[in-house]
Design a protein around this motif. Structure first.
Motif, PDB file in Angstrom:
ATOM      1  N   CYS A   1       6.084   0.794  -8.038  1.00 45.40           N
ATOM      2  CA  CYS A   1       5.514  -0.115  -7.044  1.00 45.40           C
ATOM      3  C   CYS A   1       6.449  -1.296  -6.903  1.00 45.40           C
ATOM      4  O   CYS A   1       6.697  -2.008  -7.869  1.00 45.40           O
ATOM      5  CB  CYS A   1       4.136  -0.601  -7.480  1.00 45.40           C
ATOM      6  SG  CYS A   1       3.509  -1.898  -6.387  1.00 45.40           S
ATOM      7  N   ARG A   2       6.971  -1.524  -5.709  1.00 48.45           N
ATOM      8  CA  ARG A   2       7.910  -2.628  -5.529  1.00 48.45           C
ATOM      9  C   ARG A   2       7.189  -3.952  -5.333  1.00 48.45           C
ATOM     10  O   ARG A   2       7.770  -5.016  -5.510  1.00 48.45           O
ATOM     11  CB  ARG A   2       8.812  -2.325  -4.331  1.00 48.45           C
ATOM     12  CG  ARG A   2      10.044  -3.195  -4.229  1.00 48.45           C
ATOM     13  CD  ARG A   2      10.864  -3.182  -5.494  1.00 48.45           C
ATOM     14  NE  ARG A   2      12.220  -3.666  -5.316  1.00 48.45           N
ATOM     15  CZ  ARG A   2      13.019  -4.000  -6.334  1.00 48.45           C
ATOM     16  NH1 ARG A   2      12.585  -3.901  -7.580  1.00 48.45           N
ATOM     17  NH2 ARG A   2      14.239  -4.417  -6.108  1.00 48.45           N
TER      18      ARG A   2
ATOM     19  N   GLY B   1       0.789  -1.233   0.000  1.00 50.47           N
ATOM     20  CA  GLY B   1       0.000   0.000   0.000  1.00 50.47           C
ATOM     21  C   GLY B   1       0.819   1.280   0.000  1.00 50.47           C
ATOM     22  O   GLY B   1       0.246   2.375   0.040  1.00 50.47           O
ATOM     23  N   PHE B   2       2.137   1.154  -0.060  1.00 47.57           N
ATOM     24  CA  PHE B   2       2.943   2.363   0.093  1.00 47.57           C
ATOM     25  C   PHE B   2       2.957   3.221  -1.165  1.00 47.57           C
ATOM     26  O   PHE B   2       3.147   4.428  -1.100  1.00 47.57           O
ATOM     27  CB  PHE B   2       4.372   1.997   0.509  1.00 47.57           C
ATOM     28  CG  PHE B   2       4.940   2.942   1.521  1.00 47.57           C
ATOM     29  CD1 PHE B   2       4.453   2.962   2.817  1.00 47.57           C
ATOM     30  CD2 PHE B   2       5.942   3.834   1.194  1.00 47.57           C
ATOM     31  CE1 PHE B   2       4.960   3.841   3.765  1.00 47.57           C
ATOM     32  CE2 PHE B   2       6.461   4.727   2.128  1.00 47.57           C
ATOM     33  CZ  PHE B   2       5.965   4.724   3.416  1.00 47.57           C
TER      34      PHE B   2
HETATM   35  S1  FES Z   1       1.901  -1.994  -3.033  1.00 52.84           S
HETATM   36 FE1  FES Z   1       3.840  -2.090  -2.096  1.00 52.84          FE
HETATM   37  S2  FES Z   1       4.931  -0.696  -3.262  1.00 52.84           S
HETATM   38 FE2  FES Z   1       3.094  -0.803  -4.351  1.00 52.84          FE
END
Ligand code: FES
Ligand code: FES
Lengths: 233, 781
Positions: A193-194, A157-158
């Motif tokens: 997005c990782r 979610g970051f």
């Molecule tokens: S959901 Fe983790 S970086 Fe995109």
């Protein structure tokens, strides 16, 4: 509300200047990559001329944040991202690279998605800024936010708030036209997005733009079940 | 009660009945006969609304009264002695609450980025500014940052004495400490051995030998490593941590400061990615929790220390690079007789993050196997487990060599694999993939493009993975069913993005016949009872059986209440439905049933029992099921520019019982996308003359953006093993193991020559084509 105690001049002049230099780098870059120049260009008064300079004392700033007028004082070196996160408690907007490479800090400035780490707070004087919180709270999500949840367009979610800002700007721009995958990919090309949510983000945005479920799932689940004939391993 | 029971287990249509002996209080594992209504369905994650509204608070976002922000001064030198340090001036800067030295005069620093001093101030920019006033003098010393250079005799030695190995919960399960003796910068690690590979190689009529190299790969979690420390008196603390292991943080923090672990509360409500790097209170290359704790004590204020992007790259771990010499022996008919792998790789100043192993374990039909691996020390930040440590490097080398040998023998690479792999599920996956990926037709088309020497070429490749169900038994899940009908499930596990809370809710909902949205999940806090570290792809397989077992215990208590209320002889006659519980036509609603609870709530605690079955095969050296996977990739290459794109991936995976098809898909996509970046783009670049990382940012360190992502299709070959009460395994790591290898093999198919080095950049493709051309002009084939 966000008026902070400014550091005392004599003791911290050098420090403040350092911060200002850093911000100038950022401001110049922003000017290079967007249509409009930022409203303020502090380059010319960077060092020596203290009288009347912006940067050594907090400067008044007015803008609209998520629909609410803000009136506060900020230092010239403060980035928009720092202002949002540290002073205005908009922590949904994330700090990831602090140099314009990832899109996690995106907000809408007058309907244009911008990396807030690459803008000075003073750049948004008179502007309207929308963060992820302005798209909808957890109990009244917008259609796009709901689609993100339904399509699992988020893992840790970051990166999500940045993805939402880019894609809601796309939906505004396209105003009801049918979109292709490539259109969404263009819109979120600056969002890193990782965890690898990209396919689901595209699905989610398309489902809102084009209506309906939107996505071809490309998943086959072969259950472990005895066949009607006979089992046997 | 302890019991022998029969289970119906298997995969696809291959189902059989096995006898298992279950420990006391263990429910009968869900098998192929059980029909699930909630488990296995696609369920949106329950905390999605908090994440999409920005209301979710990550460690980065914690704001506390009086909070100070920390910044760390780091060594600019790859190797240096400290000859002077004075933090005094920093303490006098505006807003500074504390400034501490982290090294003393005479200390030796051995990588650029190592901790030197730290400051806490009221604003992050003030803390960073104050660092500039700290006086440090260094005496630079010779250093080495390239793996091959470090292996040479006489190169500067990184460690003079034995190295204390730092192990974390993300390490490969079962990995013992490496015992090898340090020689120069090389320390031999573990080896895997079967038969006598060297002798078999000598006797083999067909031999293949090649060296494969892989790059150093950084985790690049979007939320950098960080903690917030608040002391509650001298002997207790609250720590917010961006971690994959709440209890690992608690125990290490307690040990660092000499506290009782129970006096340390660790909170991780949300965290922004770890991928193996976030275990323990400190990171592999920076003592962040110690620093934050010391600063908080010195300033008598809570302190937040969040690393910046450059620090995240250089001092929180990475996947070691590798140089792998692979030798294969075979008969003329394509029977593999020997595999010998010698892998070297650098974990910087650290060890044990895996430099290439395991892949050979797939080929159980090869009689003689030797895999040797060694850590090479360099003056660079320490590596740490990274999503399938050691496996991705190993898979790239082994699966590439298998393809190259197949080419040499004129065989189809899938046939060569099938002939030496005894795992029935992986064999099935390979066959399924061959058919669904249109393998034969695409291989023909690729051969045709090669023959016509077209500018744009396509090619396909496949590769396989091996993993195990490493679920642990340490978690204790509590379930409370209140008189008001509320169901609360509690555990101190963290969600690292996989969505563990959602599958916990699904399992409780399945057992209790309640709607998922009515199950309240509380996780992310050490006060909620022992959880499990999210490493080894074991979160779901450790936690969900404990949830089920707790729910079954609570349900048994409810059943007794229902038995009395409905006046039946046995709880066996009760039918549980969405409405409540019934017998014949009589129904007691859930609300009415819960009203009969004595006291406030039923509270039950469950845990996962030890493994009970390893169907259809066990992971080598373990009594736990081996997890199979195979991936197929297609690439498109412009042979004039060397530009390469991965256009399609078909992923076939076994993850035991599918718990949530939606979040599972997300994890598999994530593994493939990470693997694609590893195959084609990502690389830590060290400057050999300065000894520093040149691309410690996100614009020159190239992770996949949306346009680099292939079109992904997924086939889930469910396996029901009866190994634990829900049947869940993990998928996070298996899904990333074979991707880069499959892409490399597709590149080999497109070009007719293999690129033996990751990342496969345009330059390397042009190089390979040039060498191919030279070889053919030189008259050799
Ligand atoms: S959901 Fe983790 S970086 Fe995109
Ligand atoms: S934090 Fe602003 S672009 Fe990365």
């Amino acid at each position: 509300m966000a008026k902070r105690d400014g550091p005392e001049h004599d003791e911290t002049r050098g420090l403040t200047r350092r911060g200002l230099f850093r911000s100038i780098g950022a401001a110049t870059l922003v000017a290079g990559c967007t249509k409009e120049d930022p409203p303020l260009h502090p380059e010319s008064r960077a060092v020596a001329d203290v009288d009347g300079a912006i940067g050594l004392t907090p400067t008044p700033l007015e803008f609209v944040l998520d629909g609410q007028p803000q009136k506060l004082e900020v230092e010239a070196r403060t980035t928009l991202l720092d202002l949002l996160r540290l002073d205005l408690d908009r922590t949904g907007t994330k700090l990831v690279c602090d140099r314009g490479a990832c899109g996690a800090c995106m907000v809408m400035v007058d309907d244009v998605p911008r990396n807030s780490c690459m803008m000075l707070a003073l750049d948004v004087a008179g502007a309207t800024v929308t963060t992820v919180a302005g798209l909808g709270g957890s109990s009244q999500l917008s259609a796009l936010q709901q689609a993100f949840v339904q399509h699992d367009a988020l893992q840790c979610g970051f990166c999500t708030s940045g993805m939402l800002i880019s894609s809601s700007a796309l939906l505004r721009r396209s105003a009801g036209q049918t979109l292709e995958r490539a259109d969404v990919e263009d819109a979120i090309a600056g969002n890193l997005c990782r965890c690898g949510t990209y396919p689901h983000v595209v699905d989610a945005v398309l489902s809102v733009a084009n209506g309906g479920g939107g996505s071809a799932h490309n998943v086959v689940l072969l259950r472990a079940k005895p066949s009607t004939k006979s089992g046997g391993a | 009660m302890p019991g022998k029971t029969k289970l119906s287990v298997g995969y696809g249509p291959n189902i059989k009945t096995i006898n298992v002996e279950l420990p006391p209080s263990e429910p009968r594992p869900w098998d192929t006969v059980d029909d699930m209504t909630v488990v296995g369905t696609p369920q949106p994650r329950i905390d999605g609304p908090l994440k999409v509204s920005g209301e979710a608070r990550y460690t980065h976002d914690i704001a506390l009264e009086g909070l100070l922000h920390a910044a760390v001064l780091r060594s600019p030198w790859p190797c240096a002695k400290v000859s002077r340090i004075d933090v005094g001036p920093a303490a006098k800067q505006a807003g500074v609450g504390a400034a501490i030295a982290l090294v003393g005069v005479g200390d030796k620093l051995i990588f650029a980025g190592q901790d030197v001093a730290a400051v806490a101030a009221t604003r992050p920019e003030l803390a960073r500014a104050a660092l500039a006033s700290i006086i440090v003098e260094y005496e630079p010393q010779p250093f080495v940052v390239q793996t091959r250079d470090a292996m040479r005799d006489g190169s500067p030695q990184v460690h003079e004495a034995a190295v204390e190995e730092r192990r974390t919960g993300a390490d490969e399960p079962g990995a013992e400490r490496a015992q090898g003796k340090l020689s120069g910068n090389v320390r031999p690690g573990r080896s895997q051995k079967r038969g006598d590979a060297k002798r078999a190689l000598n006797k083999a009529p067909v031999r293949f030998e090649a060296t494969y190299t892989t790059q150093c790969h950084t985790h690049s979690c979007l939320e950098t490593h960080g903690v917030v420390v608040r002391w509650n008196g001298k002997k207790a603390a609250t720590v917010w941590a961006s971690t994959q292991s709440i209890f690992g943080v608690r125990d290490e923090f307690a040990a660092l400061f000499g506290l009782e672990p129970s006096k340390v509360q660790v909170i991780t409500n949300f965290m922004g990615g770890g991928f193996g790097s976030k275990f323990g209170a400190n990171a592999s290359g920076t003592a962040l929790a110690k620093i934050a704790g010391d600063l908080a004590r010195a300033a008598d204020k809570p302190v937040k220390l969040m690393l910046d992007r450059a620090e995240e790259h250089v001092c929180t771990g990475n996947r070691p690079d590798s140089i792998q010499l692979v030798k294969l022996g075979a008969t003329n008919k394509g029977k593999l007789t020997a595999i010998h792998v010698q892998a070297h790789g650098t974990a910087g100043i650290g060890t044990g993050a895996g430099v290439g192993r395991n892949a050979a374990s797939v080929y159980t039909k090869v009689p003689d196997v030797l895999v040797e691996s060694a850590d090479v020390f360099t003056h660079a930040g320490p590596a740490v487990a990274f999503r399938a440590p050691g496996h991705t490097q190993g898979a790239f080398a082994m699966e590439s060599a298998i393809d190259e040998l197949a080419r040499q023998l004129g065989m189809d690479p899938i046939d060569l694999r099938l002939a030496h792999d005894a795992h029935p599920v992986r064999r099935w996956q390979l066959e399924l993939g061959r058919e669904r990926f249109n393998w034969d037709a695409r291989r023909k088309a690729a051969a045709d493009m090669r023959a016509r020497n077209t500018r744009v070429r396509k090619g396909v490749g496949c590769a396989v993975s091996i993993w195990g169900d490493f679920g642990g038994t340490e978690a204790r899940v509590t379930i409370e069913i209140g008189r008001d009908g509320r169901v609360v499930v509690k555990n101190g596990v963290q969600d690292i993005g996989g969505g563990i809370g959602t599958v916990m809710a699904q399992v409780a909902a399945e057992v209790l016949h309640r709607p998922v949205e009515e199950i309240e999940i509380q996780i992310g806090d050490s006060k909620l009872g022992p959880g499990v570290g999210s490493g080894g792809s074991k979160t779901t397989s450790s936690i969900t059986p404990a949830v089920r077992n707790a729910a079954e215990l609570a349900k048994a208590e409810l059943a007794e209440l229902a038995q009395t209320a409905l006046e039946v002889n046995s709880t066996k006659n009760l039918r549980w439905t969405a409405e409540g519980v019934s017998v014949g036509r009589q129904t007691l609603s859930w609300a009415d049933l819960c009203k009969r609870i004595e006291g406030e709530a039923i509270v039950a605690v469950g845990f996962r029992a030890r493994n009970s079955a390893a169907h259809p095969r066990s992971f080598p050296g373990f009594e736990t099921p081996e997890i199979a996977g195979a991936q197929f990739a297609e690439v498109e290459i412009d042979t004039w520019t060397g530009e390469v794109r991965c256009t399609q991936v078909l992923a076939l995976h076994d993850c035991g019982r599918v718990m949530n098809e939606l979040t599972l898909r997300s994890q598999i996509n994530g593994g493939i996308i990470l693997g694609t970046g590893y195959a084609l783009m990502e690389e830590r670049v060290m400057d050999p003359s300065l000894g520093v990382m040149l691309n410690a940012n996100l614009e020159q360190y190239k992770a996949c953006g949306v346009k680099d992502v292939p079109e992904i299709s997924i086939v889930l070959t469910e396996v029901i093993s009866g190994n634990n009460s829900t049947g869940a395994y993990g998928i996070g790591e298996p899904a990333t193991i074979p991707t880069a290898a499959a892409i490399a093999n597709a590149v080999g198919d497109a070009l007719g020559v293999h690129v033996r080095s990751l990342p496969i950049t345009p330059a390397k493709i042009l190089d390979a084509l040039e060498q191919q051309q030279r070889a053919s002009q030189g008259g050799t084939k």
